[in-house]
Design an enzyme around this catalytic site. Sequence first.
Site, PDB file in Angstrom:
ATOM      1  N   HIS A 162       0.150  10.562  19.806  1.00  0.00           N
ATOM      2  CA  HIS A 162      -1.049   9.760  20.054  1.00  0.00           C
ATOM      3  C   HIS A 162      -1.341   9.006  18.754  1.00  0.00           C
ATOM      4  O   HIS A 162      -1.129   9.557  17.662  1.00  0.00           O
ATOM      5  CB  HIS A 162      -2.283  10.621  20.322  1.00  0.00           C
ATOM      6  CG  HIS A 162      -2.200  11.532  21.501  1.00  0.00           C
ATOM      7  ND1 HIS A 162      -1.642  12.774  21.449  1.00  0.00           N
ATOM      8  CD2 HIS A 162      -2.684  11.390  22.756  1.00  0.00           C
ATOM      9  CE1 HIS A 162      -1.753  13.361  22.631  1.00  0.00           C
ATOM     10  NE2 HIS A 162      -2.380  12.546  23.445  1.00  0.00           N
ATOM     11  N   GLU A 214       0.205   9.884  33.351  1.00  0.00           N
ATOM     12  CA  GLU A 214       0.405  11.340  33.387  1.00  0.00           C
ATOM     13  C   GLU A 214      -0.709  11.992  34.207  1.00  0.00           C
ATOM     14  O   GLU A 214      -1.863  12.020  33.795  1.00  0.00           O
ATOM     15  CB  GLU A 214       0.405  11.892  31.954  1.00  0.00           C
ATOM     16  CG  GLU A 214       0.641  13.387  31.898  1.00  0.00           C
ATOM     17  CD  GLU A 214       0.771  13.910  30.470  1.00  0.00           C
ATOM     18  OE1 GLU A 214       1.268  13.158  29.597  1.00  0.00           O
ATOM     19  OE2 GLU A 214       0.380  15.058  30.231  1.00  0.00           O
ATOM     20  N   GLU A 253       3.735  16.554  34.001  1.00  0.00           N
ATOM     21  CA  GLU A 253       3.657  17.761  33.169  1.00  0.00           C
ATOM     22  C   GLU A 253       3.477  18.955  34.111  1.00  0.00           C
ATOM     23  O   GLU A 253       2.431  19.099  34.751  1.00  0.00           O
ATOM     24  CB  GLU A 253       2.487  17.666  32.183  1.00  0.00           C
ATOM     25  CG  GLU A 253       2.373  18.917  31.340  1.00  0.00           C
ATOM     26  CD  GLU A 253       1.399  18.802  30.184  1.00  0.00           C
ATOM     27  OE1 GLU A 253       1.307  17.722  29.572  1.00  0.00           O
ATOM     28  OE2 GLU A 253       0.734  19.801  29.891  1.00  0.00           O
ATOM     29  N   HIS A 291       0.272  20.833  34.423  1.00  0.00           N
ATOM     30  CA  HIS A 291      -0.780  20.119  35.159  1.00  0.00           C
ATOM     31  C   HIS A 291      -0.556  20.275  36.665  1.00  0.00           C
ATOM     32  O   HIS A 291      -1.507  20.378  37.434  1.00  0.00           O
ATOM     33  CB  HIS A 291      -0.771  18.632  34.801  1.00  0.00           C
ATOM     34  CG  HIS A 291      -1.080  18.356  33.357  1.00  0.00           C
ATOM     35  ND1 HIS A 291      -0.982  17.101  32.801  1.00  0.00           N
ATOM     36  CD2 HIS A 291      -1.475  19.178  32.353  1.00  0.00           C
ATOM     37  CE1 HIS A 291      -1.321  17.152  31.509  1.00  0.00           C
ATOM     38  NE2 HIS A 291      -1.601  18.413  31.217  1.00  0.00           N
ATOM     39  N   ASP A 312      -4.596  25.167  31.376  1.00  0.00           N
ATOM     40  CA  ASP A 312      -3.476  24.467  30.762  1.00  0.00           C
ATOM     41  C   ASP A 312      -3.148  25.122  29.418  1.00  0.00           C
ATOM     42  O   ASP A 312      -3.760  24.796  28.412  1.00  0.00           O
ATOM     43  CB  ASP A 312      -3.938  23.009  30.562  1.00  0.00           C
ATOM     44  CG  ASP A 312      -2.819  22.065  30.187  1.00  0.00           C
ATOM     45  OD1 ASP A 312      -1.659  22.401  30.451  1.00  0.00           O
ATOM     46  OD2 ASP A 312      -3.117  20.995  29.643  1.00  0.00           O
ATOM     47  N   ASP A 340      -0.108  25.148  27.962  1.00  0.00           N
ATOM     48  CA  ASP A 340       0.928  24.410  27.218  1.00  0.00           C
ATOM     49  C   ASP A 340       1.923  25.329  26.518  1.00  0.00           C
ATOM     50  O   ASP A 340       2.170  25.204  25.304  1.00  0.00           O
ATOM     51  CB  ASP A 340       0.277  23.475  26.182  1.00  0.00           C
ATOM     52  CG  ASP A 340      -0.419  22.285  26.826  1.00  0.00           C
ATOM     53  OD1 ASP A 340       0.010  21.877  27.917  1.00  0.00           O
ATOM     54  OD2 ASP A 340      -1.388  21.778  26.245  1.00  0.00           O
ATOM     55  N   ASP A 385       5.548  19.020  25.456  1.00  0.00           N
ATOM     56  CA  ASP A 385       4.092  19.042  25.286  1.00  0.00           C
ATOM     57  C   ASP A 385       3.695  20.519  25.354  1.00  0.00           C
ATOM     58  O   ASP A 385       3.129  20.998  26.332  1.00  0.00           O
ATOM     59  CB  ASP A 385       3.419  18.218  26.388  1.00  0.00           C
ATOM     60  CG  ASP A 385       1.930  18.035  26.129  1.00  0.00           C
ATOM     61  OD1 ASP A 385       1.410  18.697  25.219  1.00  0.00           O
ATOM     62  OD2 ASP A 385       1.296  17.238  26.845  1.00  0.00           O
TER      63      ASP A 385
HETATM   64  C1  XUL Z   1      -3.171  16.922  27.933  1.00  0.00           C
HETATM   65  C2  XUL Z   1      -1.857  16.264  27.800  1.00  0.00           C
HETATM   66  C3  XUL Z   1      -1.786  15.133  26.836  1.00  0.00           C
HETATM   67  C4  XUL Z   1      -0.887  14.030  27.251  1.00  0.00           C
HETATM   68  C5  XUL Z   1      -0.915  12.846  26.324  1.00  0.00           C
HETATM   69  O1  XUL Z   1      -3.202  17.973  28.825  1.00  0.00           O
HETATM   70  O2  XUL Z   1      -0.900  16.644  28.420  1.00  0.00           O
HETATM   71  O3  XUL Z   1      -1.406  15.632  25.597  1.00  0.00           O
HETATM   72  O4  XUL Z   1       0.432  14.449  27.380  1.00  0.00           O
HETATM   73  O5  XUL Z   1      -2.189  12.376  26.084  1.00  0.00           O
HETATM   74 CO    CO Z   2       1.144  16.066  28.520  1.00  0.00          CO
END
Ligand code: XUL
Ligand code: CO
Length: 453
Positions: A118, A249, A285, A288, A324, A326, A356
Amino acid sequence: MAQAPAKRMKPSNSTRDEEFFPGVSQIQYKPDAGPDETLVFRHYNPQQEILGRTMEDWLRFSVCYWHTFRGVGSDPFGTATIKRPWENGTDSVENAKRRMRAAFEFYTKLGVKYWSFHDRDIAPEGATLAETNANLDQLVELAAELQKKTGVKLLWATCNLFNHPRYMHGAATSCDAYVTAYAGAQVKKGLEVAHRLGAENFVFWGGREGYNSLLNTDVKAELDHMAAFFRMAVAYKEKIGFKGQFLIEPKPKEPTRHQYDYDSQTVMAFLHQYGLTQYFKINVEPNHTTLAGHPYEHDVVFASAYGMLGSIDANTGSPDLGWDTDQFPMDIRNCTVIMKTVIEQGGLAPGGLNFDAKVRRESTELQDMFIAHAAAMDTFARGLKNAARIVSEGVMRKSLLTRYVSWNSGMGARIAAGEATLEECEKLIHDHGEPKNTSAHQEHFEAMLNHYI
Ligand code: XUL
Ligand code: CO
C-alpha cells in the site's frame, strides 16, 4: 526449527550496506530435508517443469509489505510483541528507507520474484498531500533502484483508503464528497507510482466501502459513487498509459459491518451493472471467502468460471474462527484445489500468489518470517504438483462430466442452447414421467481428491 539457539540471528547495528538477516543465507531446495529443517524448500524447486511451465511461472509468489514489514504483532487486546532490528521507533523517511533495504534482502534470500504494498506502507504521511507525496517519491525512487538491483518486481500496488480517520465513512463511498475527492487525489498518485515501478496489477480493496447501519446509509447513492470513482481511475490509467491489470479484492465485512465488495459474485454483478466488467478482474483472498461463509476455494472457482480470476492473496483463516486472521496457507488440500483452478484457467499471470499473511504475534524471531513464507511456498508447490496430476490424468473431470451427460443431447442440449420452450418441457414430462433418481457420488469425489493429496 532448523537452528540451534546459538545460531539464532542477532539484531545488527547496520549502516547503508548492512545485512539485516546475517543468520540466513539463500533458502535452498533440499528435497531430503529432515522434519525439523524448516528453513529449506522440500517441494518448491523454481525451475522444475510442471505441465510445460516452471514452478516459478505457475506460482508467481509475492511478499506483502504491510504484514511482513509493518506488522508488529498488535491485536485489539494487546500491543506490539515484535520489534525488528531495522526499526528505530520513528515513522521517519530515513527509517522507511532502511526498512525497504531489509525488505529487498528478505525477498532475495527467500527467492521470491514479486512484492506488493500500500502507498502508506512504504512511506509516512506528511502534514499535507504534497508532503505525503514527496515522502512517497523518495521511497519510490529507492524501490526502483532496489528492484533493478535485485530483479524483484512489483506484483501490485494499492492505496490505503481505510486507515486514516478521514476515511472513517468510506473513501469512494463516503457521505462527504470532499473525502472522495481526497481519495481520488491519492489514487491518482498511487497509479503514477504503480506505473513508475512497473506494477503488473493495481488493487482496490474497499475496507470502509460499506455500511455499519442502513438507517444512515443511502446504499444506491454510495454504489453509484463507487462506480463513478472506478471510472475516474480507469480514465487516468488510460491517460498515463499504465498497463497493469486493475483488480478488486472482495471481503464481506471487517472493518465495516457490510462491505459492498462482498464476494466474487457480488463484485462481478456490480461491475456488470455499471458497465465496468472489461476494466477489472478479481483478487481473491481465501480468508475473506471463508469470512463470507463460503468454502475456502469458492471465490476462486466462481471468479475463474467467468474469466475474472486475476490474482490471489494466498492466506487462510482458522476454520473454527469467524474472522480474518491472515495466517500462512499450510493446508495441502486447500492449495491443491486452488492450483487445480489456476491450472484449468491456464495460469494467473499477470496476477500471482501474494502472501497477504502474517506470522503470529507469538512468532517473534526474524527466522519465523522466512520459515512462514518458505513453508507456505512449499505447500503451494505440493498443491501445484497434486493439481497437475489431477488435471492431466483427467479422472475427476471425467466423473464430473458424467453427472451432466444429459445436457449433451436431446432436450438437455435444446434447453442449454435456448431453443426449447416450456410447452416442449411439459410434453416431454407427460410422455416420459418422473426423472430417474441419480447419485451425486460426493464421497466418490472426495475419495478421488484424497488420492492425489
Ligand atoms: C485486508 C486485505 C488488504 C488488501 C489490500 O483484509 O486483505 O490488505 O489485500 O488492501
Ligand atoms: Co488481501
